[in-house]
Design an enzyme around this catalytic site. Structure first.
Site, PDB file in Angstrom:
ATOM      1  CG  ASN A 108      -2.046   1.222   1.296  1.00 34.46           C
ATOM      2  OD1 ASN A 108      -2.477   1.579   0.297  1.00 34.46           O
ATOM      3  ND2 ASN A 108      -1.891   1.755   2.395  1.00 34.46           N
ATOM      4  CG  HIS A 110      -0.442   5.932   4.406  1.00 30.00           C
ATOM      5  ND1 HIS A 110      -1.815   5.855   4.845  1.00 30.00           N
ATOM      6  CD2 HIS A 110      -0.041   6.661   5.661  1.00 30.00           C
ATOM      7  CE1 HIS A 110      -2.203   6.652   5.638  1.00 30.00           C
ATOM      8  NE2 HIS A 110      -1.215   7.120   6.116  1.00 30.00           N
ATOM      9  CB  SER A 137       5.191   4.867   4.324  1.00 30.98           C
ATOM     10  OG  SER A 137       5.618   5.724   5.162  1.00 30.98           O
ATOM     11  CG  ASP A 146      -2.755   2.901   6.600  1.00 33.53           C
ATOM     12  OD1 ASP A 146      -2.934   2.389   5.598  1.00 33.53           O
ATOM     13  OD2 ASP A 146      -3.652   4.036   6.862  1.00 33.53           O
TER      14      ASP A 146
HETATM   15  C1  GRF Z   1      -1.807   9.323  -2.907  1.00 30.54           C
HETATM   16  O1  GRF Z   1      -1.804  10.422  -2.460  1.00 30.54           O
HETATM   17  C2  GRF Z   1      -1.699   8.026  -2.000  1.00 30.54           C
HETATM   18  O2  GRF Z   1      -0.612   8.421  -1.308  1.00 30.54           O
HETATM   19  C3  GRF Z   1      -3.051   8.085  -1.458  1.00 30.54           C
HETATM   20  O3  GRF Z   1      -3.886   8.379  -2.272  1.00 30.54           O
HETATM   21  C4  GRF Z   1      -3.258   8.902  -3.311  1.00 30.54           C
HETATM   22  C5  GRF Z   1      -3.544   8.457  -4.662  1.00 30.54           C
HETATM   23  O4  GRF Z   1      -3.557   9.149  -5.595  1.00 30.54           O
HETATM   24  N1  GRF Z   1      -3.191   6.732  -0.747  1.00 30.54           N
HETATM   25  P1  GRF Z   1      -3.904   8.686  -7.156  1.00 30.54           P
HETATM   26  O5  GRF Z   1      -5.096   8.042  -7.265  1.00 30.54           O
HETATM   27  O6  GRF Z   1      -2.700   7.546  -7.538  1.00 30.54           O
HETATM   28  O7  GRF Z   1      -3.746   9.868  -8.231  1.00 30.54           O
END
Ligand code: GRF
Length: 218
Positions: A108, A110, A137, A146
């Site tokens: 994932n 995050h 991360s 998470d």
């Molecule tokens: C990213 O900021 C990621 O960290 C979070 O959601 C966002 C996803 O953006 N989990 P995208 O849909 O890939 O543009």
């Protein structure tokens, strides 16, 4: 050990800019991955368009509730047999079933320097705490939200006039680099999860790898 392009499934909910980064990198040979399945829990997720343009099979999940979502995800993944499952902006919590089935093969992205700020609203929380740096991360997914072993991180400074939006906008491109570089480690079959630990080339990682200015993990 299994070789060849890394069979990769990506789960999204929104814009899918991270999905696009992986599709582009695989498309121009910078990533030895075959992005062969995209799942979204939102029909309107703009990211689905990236999958459509790249002719990647895509599937909607969770339209009839959370419990069936877990079953749908499990059966879609089982049908594709991915080497790696990437949650890239997937804004729904996976139940224990799919997590257990793909534990060690599911990561994932995050937007915080875990273990700080699991969950939502990380930019606002970092600003409210007066943090001097923020970041993102990539971690293995485990049943606790998470909280799985962190593989790699990227850090950016917090500026005096930052808002949650400006912080998110500056972090975005660095998140893309972080995700691409981390998935590259998987394409080389260098990473594994071992209980609470991450192993790189068989060695326990003492602390998460850090993305440098040139986009390399160190
Ligand atoms: C990213 O900021 C990621 O960290 C979070 O959601 C966002 C996803 O953006 N989990 P995208 O849909 O890939 O543009």
């Amino acid at each position: 050990m299994k070789q060849g392009p890394l069979r990769t499934a990506v789960l999204i909910s929104g814009t899918g800019s991270n999905l696009k980064t992986l599709i582009d990198a695989a498309g121009d040979g910078r990533l030895d991955a075959d992005i062969g399945l995209v799942l979204s829990n939102r029909a309107a997720a703009p990211g689905l368009e990236h999958a459509r343009r790249a002719h990647i099979p895509r599937m909607l999940v969770g339209q009839a509730g959370r419990e069936s979502q877990d079953r749908e995800i499990r059966s879609a993944l089982d049908g594709y047999q991915p080497d790696l499952v990437v949650l890239a902006g997937f804004m729904s919590i996976l139940g224990p079933e799919p997590v257990a089935a793909y534990c060690g093969r599911m990561i994932n992205l995050h937007p915080s320097l875990l273990p700080r700020y699991p969950g939502l609203d990380t930019y606002r929380r970092a600003l409210a705490a007066g943090d001097r740096e923020h970041g993102a991360s990539v971690h293995f997914v485990t049943p606790e939200l998470d909280a799985g072993p962190v593989i790699a991180q990227v850090r950016i400074p917090v500026l005096g006039d930052d808002t949650p939006d400006s912080l998110a906008a500056r972090l975005g491109p660095r998140e893309h680099e972080l995700l691409r570089a981390t998935v590259e480690l998987f394409t080389r079959r260098q990473v594994e999860m071992n209980g609470p630990d991450v192993r790189i080339d068989g060695r326990r990682l003492e602390k998460p790898l850090q993305l440098d200015k040139r986009g390399r993990l160190d």
